[in-house]
Scaffold this motif. Structure first.
Motif, short mmCIF file in Angstrom:
data_model
loop_
_atom_site.label_atom_id
_atom_site.label_comp_id
_atom_site.label_asym_id
_atom_site.label_seq_id
_atom_site.Cartn_x
_atom_site.Cartn_y
_atom_site.Cartn_z
N ARG A 10 25.07 64.96 48.50
CA ARG A 10 26.56 64.12 48.37
C ARG A 10 26.69 63.55 47.14
NH1 ARG A 10 28.41 66.47 53.90
NH2 ARG A 10 28.37 68.27 54.11
N ALA A 11 26.17 62.98 47.26
CA ALA A 11 27.07 62.01 46.49
C ALA A 11 26.32 61.68 45.39
CB ALA A 11 26.28 60.28 47.44
N GLY A 12 25.01 62.80 45.15
CA GLY A 12 24.38 62.71 43.64
C GLY A 12 23.06 62.59 43.58
N ASP A 13 21.97 62.80 45.00
CA ASP A 13 20.78 62.28 45.08
C ASP A 13 20.07 63.26 45.13
OD1 ASP A 13 18.46 61.41 45.47
OD2 ASP A 13 18.89 59.37 46.50
N GLU A 14 19.34 63.74 44.04
CA GLU A 14 18.67 64.63 43.58
C GLU A 14 17.49 64.80 44.53
OE1 GLU A 14 17.68 65.81 40.10
OE2 GLU A 14 19.53 65.58 38.58
N GLN A 15 16.76 63.85 44.86
CA GLN A 15 15.70 64.34 45.65
C GLN A 15 15.55 64.20 47.49
OE1 GLN A 15 12.41 63.56 45.33
NE2 GLN A 15 12.63 63.44 47.32
N ALA A 16 17.58 63.31 47.85
CA ALA A 16 17.84 63.84 48.73
C ALA A 16 17.86 65.26 49.03
CB ALA A 16 18.87 63.53 49.06
N PHE A 17 18.56 66.19 47.75
CA PHE A 17 18.90 68.00 47.97
C PHE A 17 17.67 68.54 48.12
CE2 PHE A 17 18.53 71.40 45.14
CZ PHE A 17 20.50 72.11 46.58
N ARG A 18 16.16 67.55 47.24
CA ARG A 18 15.13 68.68 47.68
C ARG A 18 14.13 68.24 48.62
NH1 ARG A 18 14.04 66.67 41.98
NH2 ARG A 18 13.41 64.93 42.69
N GLU A 19 14.67 67.25 49.59
CA GLU A 19 14.28 67.13 50.79
C GLU A 19 14.87 67.89 51.68
OE1 GLU A 19 14.46 63.54 51.89
OE2 GLU A 19 13.66 62.08 50.34
N LEU A 20 16.39 68.17 51.55
CA LEU A 20 17.23 69.46 52.13
C LEU A 20 16.58 70.82 51.87
CD1 LEU A 20 20.42 67.86 51.87
CD2 LEU A 20 19.58 67.99 54.39
N THR A 21 15.90 71.21 50.91
CA THR A 21 16.03 72.84 50.60
C THR A 21 14.51 73.67 50.56
OG1 THR A 21 16.59 71.59 47.82
CG2 THR A 21 18.38 72.72 49.57
N GLU A 22 13.68 71.86 50.35
CA GLU A 22 12.02 72.66 50.20
C GLU A 22 11.65 73.33 51.39
OE1 GLU A 22 10.07 69.51 48.37
OE2 GLU A 22 11.19 69.44 46.74
N PRO A 23 12.07 72.46 52.92
CA PRO A 23 11.33 73.18 53.46
C PRO A 23 11.69 74.90 53.74
CG PRO A 23 12.86 71.26 54.21
CD PRO A 23 13.34 71.73 53.43
N HIS A 24 13.11 75.58 52.76
CA HIS A 24 14.04 76.66 53.09
C HIS A 24 13.20 77.30 52.36
CE1 HIS A 24 16.00 75.14 56.86
NE2 HIS A 24 16.68 74.19 56.46
N GLY A 25 12.31 76.71 50.90
CA GLY A 25 11.86 77.32 49.61
C GLY A 25 11.26 78.95 50.09
N ARG A 26 10.40 78.74 50.46
CA ARG A 26 9.28 79.63 50.25
C ARG A 26 10.55 81.02 51.35
NH1 ARG A 26 4.10 78.77 49.75
NH2 ARG A 26 3.96 77.89 47.51
N GLU A 27 10.59 80.55 52.30
CA GLU A 27 11.48 81.98 52.93
C GLU A 27 13.33 82.45 52.14
OE1 GLU A 27 13.22 81.31 56.86
OE2 GLU A 27 13.29 79.06 56.10
N LEU A 28 13.27 81.96 51.69
CA LEU A 28 14.30 82.03 50.73
C LEU A 28 14.04 83.47 49.10
CD1 LEU A 28 16.45 79.05 50.71
CD2 LEU A 28 16.80 81.06 51.66
#
Length: 350
Positions: A10-28
């Motif tokens: 939320r503070a703008g850390d792109e690496q943290a965003f990737r850590e949150l979203t990558e586990p869901h990328g394939r199913e999405l």
């Protein structure tokens, strides 16, 4: 989900965003593919989903799981894409020979195959007990094509509820409608997809992967040999042949046999090579055709077989050469290497 990681994102850390979203990328990606019927469109919409999630992360109130929130965004991005009529228009290729009159002309010319390698990496999300369709069944071509033939919000309701296992209240929230509307849409969608996808076939009649591979090898042998009778002997009585993005469809033994006779006559003395792969949970074949005076054979269509009970009930030949690498297939095959010693009775390179 770790709160600290969410706060960093939320503070703008792109690496943290990737850590949150990558586990869901394939199913999405699979979800977008089911909704859109096209791998290339699904990849585009997944990127739009991630951009929208990044921009909207500050508004994520954590009233639902991050996964549910991402599915809400992805579903609505798909619905937006489906409203754009231009993406439905696919230029009809001109066949290199005069095909026989088709049984029908399919309007879903944008349908594309999906590589099984992208399915293998999806984690088990343990859907709820009310799930109606198994994950593998819900990516088969017949199922995906059935979704394309129903209103988009109806398709979204079916996928979210019966494939992914979200409850009625969650689905109503994702689609911005009432639970009553969701129940009505779900009833209509179930009836439509069951009729269109041949769901009456018991799952245990599909046969093991090894049994389906044997049928695929027999098909490959007959295809390379231009053995029309051998091909027809492998088909169910009501089998279909289709060739997206070409709209022509052929139904039944006589129509399919006539098409293969014309196609094999056009092939003439050119060699055909087949390489195995898997698409939409089924054995598939990347075909290559030699060209006079050329040292390589070039793509001639990705063939996806729908095999159940030891027979083939649908042949879908995709004329999408650019997708070959996505299925682990080379862009061309050296004809000398491909014509080397065969291993067993199978066709060259199979």
């Amino acid at each position: 989900m770790q709160q600290a990681t969410l706060d960093r994102a939320r503070a703008g850390d792109e690496q943290a965003f990737r850590e949150l979203t990558e586990p869901h990328g394939r199913e999405l990606l699979v979800h977008c593919y089911r909704m859109l019927g096209s791998l290339t469109d699904a990849e585009d919409v997944l990127q739009e989903t991630l951009v929208a999630a990044w921009r909207g992360l500050g508004g994520f109130q954590q009233r639902s799981s991050l996964r549910s929130w991402l599915y809400r965004i992805a579903t609505n991005q798909c619905l937006n894409a489906l409203r754009a009529a231009s993406r439905r228009v696919v230029p009809e290729p001109v066949p290199p020979f005069q095909p026989p009159e088709p049984t029908s002309r399919d309007e879903i010319t944008w349908l594309q195959p999906f590589p099984d390698t992208l399915l293998d990496a999806i984690a088990d999300t343990a859907p709820g007990p009310d799930v109606r369709y198994q994950a593998s069944e819900a990516v088969e071509l017949a199922f995906v094509a059935a979704l394309q033939r129903m209103p988009p919000r109806q398709a979204a309701t079916l996928v979210l509820r019966d494939v992914l296992g979200f409850d009625t209240n969650e689905v109503a929230d994702m689609l911005g409608t009432s639970q009553t509307a969701i129940k009505g849409a779900l009833q209509r969608a179930r009836a439509a997809v069951d009729a269109a996808s041949g769901r009456e076939e018991p799952a245990d009649r599909r046969g093991s992967a090894g049994e389906r591979d044997k049928v695929a090898r027999r098909f490959a042998d007959a295809f390379v040999a231009a053995d029309v009778d051998g091909l027809i002997a492998l088909l169910t009585d009501d089998a279909w042949l289709s060739m997206p993005p070409v709209p022509h469809q052929y139904h039944g033994h006589d129509a399919i046999a006539e098409f293969f006779r014309v196609a094999f006559d056009y092939r003439g003395e050119r060699d055909v090579f087949l390489l195995p792969t898997y698409a939409n949970t089924q054995p598939s074949l990347g075909s290559y055709v030699s060209q006079p005076g050329k040292p390589v054979a070039t793509p001639g269509g990705l063939i996806v077989l729908d095999i159940t009970g030891g027979q083939i009930r649908a042949i879908t030949r995709f004329h999408l050469d650019a997708l070959y690498p996505r299925f682990g297939l080379p862009e061309s095959v050296p004809t000398q290497a491909a014509a080397g010693p065969r291993q067993g009775p199978g066709p060259r390179s199979y």
